[in-house]
Design an enzyme around this catalytic site. Sequence first.
Site, PDB file in Angstrom:
ATOM      1  N   ASN A 241     -10.230  -0.214   0.132  1.00 19.42           N
ATOM      2  CA  ASN A 241      -9.005   0.264   0.167  1.00 19.42           C
ATOM      3  C   ASN A 241      -8.399  -0.520  -1.242  1.00 19.42           C
ATOM      4  OD1 ASN A 241      -6.073  -0.452   0.546  1.00 19.42           O
ATOM      5  ND2 ASN A 241      -6.395  -1.640   2.538  1.00 19.42           N
TER       6      ASN A 241
ATOM      7  N   CYS B  12       0.893  -1.270  -0.009  1.00 19.80           N
ATOM      8  CA  CYS B  12      -0.143   0.068   0.084  1.00 19.80           C
ATOM      9  C   CYS B  12       0.826   1.236   0.105  1.00 19.80           C
ATOM     10  CB  CYS B  12      -0.980   0.050   1.034  1.00 19.80           C
ATOM     11  SG  CYS B  12      -1.988  -1.475   1.054  1.00 19.80           S
TER      12      CYS B  12
ATOM     13  N   HIS C 232      -3.396   6.900   3.859  1.00 18.31           N
ATOM     14  CA  HIS C 232      -3.777   5.525   2.859  1.00 18.31           C
ATOM     15  C   HIS C 232      -5.170   5.566   3.437  1.00 18.31           C
ATOM     16  CE1 HIS C 232      -4.079   1.562   1.638  1.00 18.31           C
ATOM     17  NE2 HIS C 232      -3.956   1.204   2.664  1.00 18.31           N
TER      18      HIS C 232
HETATM   19  O1  UT7 Z   1      -3.765  -1.532   3.548  1.00 21.11           O
HETATM   20  C1  UT7 Z   1      -3.182  -2.403   4.108  1.00 21.11           C
HETATM   21  C2  UT7 Z   1      -3.306  -2.253   5.724  1.00 21.11           C
HETATM   22  N1  UT7 Z   1      -4.690  -2.869   6.219  1.00 21.11           N
HETATM   23  C3  UT7 Z   1      -5.289  -2.227   7.158  1.00 21.11           C
HETATM   24  O2  UT7 Z   1      -4.768  -1.251   7.665  1.00 21.11           O
HETATM   25  C4  UT7 Z   1      -6.389  -3.079   7.745  1.00 21.11           C
HETATM   26  C5  UT7 Z   1      -6.299  -3.053   9.199  1.00 21.11           C
HETATM   27  N2  UT7 Z   1      -7.215  -3.816   9.871  1.00 21.11           N
HETATM   28  C6  UT7 Z   1      -8.727  -3.254   9.874  1.00 21.11           C
HETATM   29  O3  UT7 Z   1      -9.039  -2.476   9.224  1.00 21.11           O
HETATM   30  C7  UT7 Z   1      -9.526  -3.970  10.899  1.00 21.11           C
HETATM   31  O4  UT7 Z   1      -8.755  -4.756  11.850  1.00 21.11           O
HETATM   32  C8  UT7 Z   1     -10.618  -4.810  10.036  1.00 21.11           C
HETATM   33  C9  UT7 Z   1     -11.828  -3.941   9.385  1.00 21.11           C
HETATM   34  C10 UT7 Z   1      -9.941  -5.741   9.045  1.00 21.11           C
HETATM   35  C11 UT7 Z   1     -11.369  -5.631  11.060  1.00 21.11           C
HETATM   36  O5  UT7 Z   1     -11.969  -4.922  12.166  1.00 21.11           O
HETATM   37  P1  UT7 Z   1     -11.949  -5.156  13.711  1.00 21.11           P
HETATM   38  O6  UT7 Z   1     -12.717  -3.997  14.318  1.00 21.11           O
HETATM   39  O7  UT7 Z   1     -10.373  -5.216  13.876  1.00 21.11           O
HETATM   40  O8  UT7 Z   1     -12.280  -6.398  13.878  1.00 21.11           O
HETATM   41  P2  UT7 Z   1     -11.948  -7.853  14.551  1.00 21.11           P
HETATM   42  O9  UT7 Z   1     -10.925  -8.561  13.137  1.00 21.11           O
HETATM   43  O10 UT7 Z   1     -11.442  -7.728  16.012  1.00 21.11           O
HETATM   44  O11 UT7 Z   1     -13.147  -8.940  14.609  1.00 21.11           O
HETATM   45  C12 UT7 Z   1     -14.332  -8.537  15.305  1.00 21.11           C
HETATM   46  C13 UT7 Z   1     -15.409  -9.397  14.951  1.00 21.11           C
HETATM   47  C14 UT7 Z   1     -14.753 -11.079  14.768  1.00 21.11           C
HETATM   48  O12 UT7 Z   1     -15.826 -11.867  15.398  1.00 21.11           O
HETATM   49  P3  UT7 Z   1     -15.814 -12.476  17.015  1.00 21.11           P
HETATM   50  O13 UT7 Z   1     -14.485 -13.272  16.771  1.00 21.11           O
HETATM   51  O14 UT7 Z   1     -15.843 -11.257  17.786  1.00 21.11           O
HETATM   52  O15 UT7 Z   1     -16.941 -13.056  16.881  1.00 21.11           O
HETATM   53  C15 UT7 Z   1     -14.777 -11.167  13.360  1.00 21.11           C
HETATM   54  O16 UT7 Z   1     -15.117 -12.528  13.028  1.00 21.11           O
HETATM   55  O17 UT7 Z   1     -16.113  -9.269  13.587  1.00 21.11           O
HETATM   56  C16 UT7 Z   1     -16.008 -10.398  12.840  1.00 21.11           C
HETATM   57  N3  UT7 Z   1     -16.072 -10.117  11.403  1.00 21.11           N
HETATM   58  C17 UT7 Z   1     -17.021  -9.823  10.839  1.00 21.11           C
HETATM   59  N4  UT7 Z   1     -18.145  -9.854  10.996  1.00 21.11           N
HETATM   60  C18 UT7 Z   1     -19.070  -9.304  10.200  1.00 21.11           C
HETATM   61  C19 UT7 Z   1     -14.684  -9.837  10.821  1.00 21.11           C
HETATM   62  N5  UT7 Z   1     -15.040  -9.257   9.547  1.00 21.11           N
HETATM   63  C20 UT7 Z   1     -16.486  -9.459   9.374  1.00 21.11           C
HETATM   64  C21 UT7 Z   1     -17.483  -8.984   8.632  1.00 21.11           C
HETATM   65  N6  UT7 Z   1     -18.598  -9.011   8.839  1.00 21.11           N
HETATM   66  N7  UT7 Z   1     -16.984  -8.607   7.166  1.00 21.11           N
END
Ligand code: UT7
Length: 327
Positions: free
Chosen positions: A284, A112, A254
Amino acid sequence: MQRPSLWGLGFHTPARCITNADFERLVDTSDEWIVTRTGIRTRYHVAPGETCSQLAVQAARNALADAGLLPQAITHVLIATFSGDYPIPSTSCLVARELGICVPAMDIAAACSGFLYALEVGRGLVALHPDAVVLVIGSEVCSSRINFNDRSTCVLFGDGAGAAILQAKPRAGAPLVHDILLHADGTAADLLTVRGGGSGCPPILGGTIGPEYFVEMNGREVFKYAVRLMTDVCQEILARNGLSVADVDLLIPHQANVRIIEAVARKLEVPEERCFVDVDRFGNTSAASVPIALADARAQGRIRPGDTVLLASFGGGFTWAAALLQF
Ligand code: UT7
């Protein structure tokens, strides 16, 4: 050293708009989750057969028109991408061919942060060759490397390209590239990967394509690194130029997640109205995110003559970077 200028800016996204409702039909997710956790409402994906080089050519033509230049003026082509058409030939060679020019061309892999890396290489070229006209592009077909069964990544990414024309000569209205600062650290490389197809994970003739061929990410960990390192690099580039946050008219980070952008702005104490966001529309787009956002911000009238614009990026590797532009 004379500071080079960005003579033209342009971007292009494919026509096919993918909404959060489209993902609700594909995986166990909801518009509410995607909007609250990422800020993303739509992203654009290529149609079958549409490629990274085609998006790049469109963005390049827009940037050339903005610069008032013909393709024949270009002396070098640099493309930042992780999702090029092929390993060989390079996407930049294909773009040069399509533009009808035979000039040095190469692809740059810095995930990125790729566009700011390419811009820094371009600065080196114009320093060595004062007459150089460098076409710098970030172009991605992220959708070709998304695992559409993985809800934690598939909703995040979009396709698109952004381009800029870099020249040593100044021109009225063309922003000066005041400074660029690059960083990389491979110690946490495993947190964000696309491994399949490389020599570390070679394709097997007749074998199956597994999840390792697509983006795999520990989102929660990457989130924390992205906030800390983008904040740090912004502070570092401002300090080494004797500037403070109060001197920044617009921060363009970004575009990965609106919560990351808001956290960086909060830590830097940049007010909301001086921070640019278009991740809600484009998702993204990896290496294309910064040049798309820059061209988009200018097109929306968010940048005025005299403005100081701070660009920041973070991506796999990890790589992270910042640039200061003076409009
Ligand atoms: O460009 C390169 C750099 N990339 C980034 O900067 C991305 C960085 N990361 C993020 O933007 C975020 O971490 C995400 C958007 C990927 C995820 O958000 P989060 O708030 O960190 O969620 P999490 O991974 O902690 O997941 C929370 C919950 C999980 O469920 P449990 O384990 O709490 O039951 C996931 O399984 O949300 C669940 N989950 C979803 N639920 C509904 C993950 N993806 C989804 C989804 N829809 N699409």
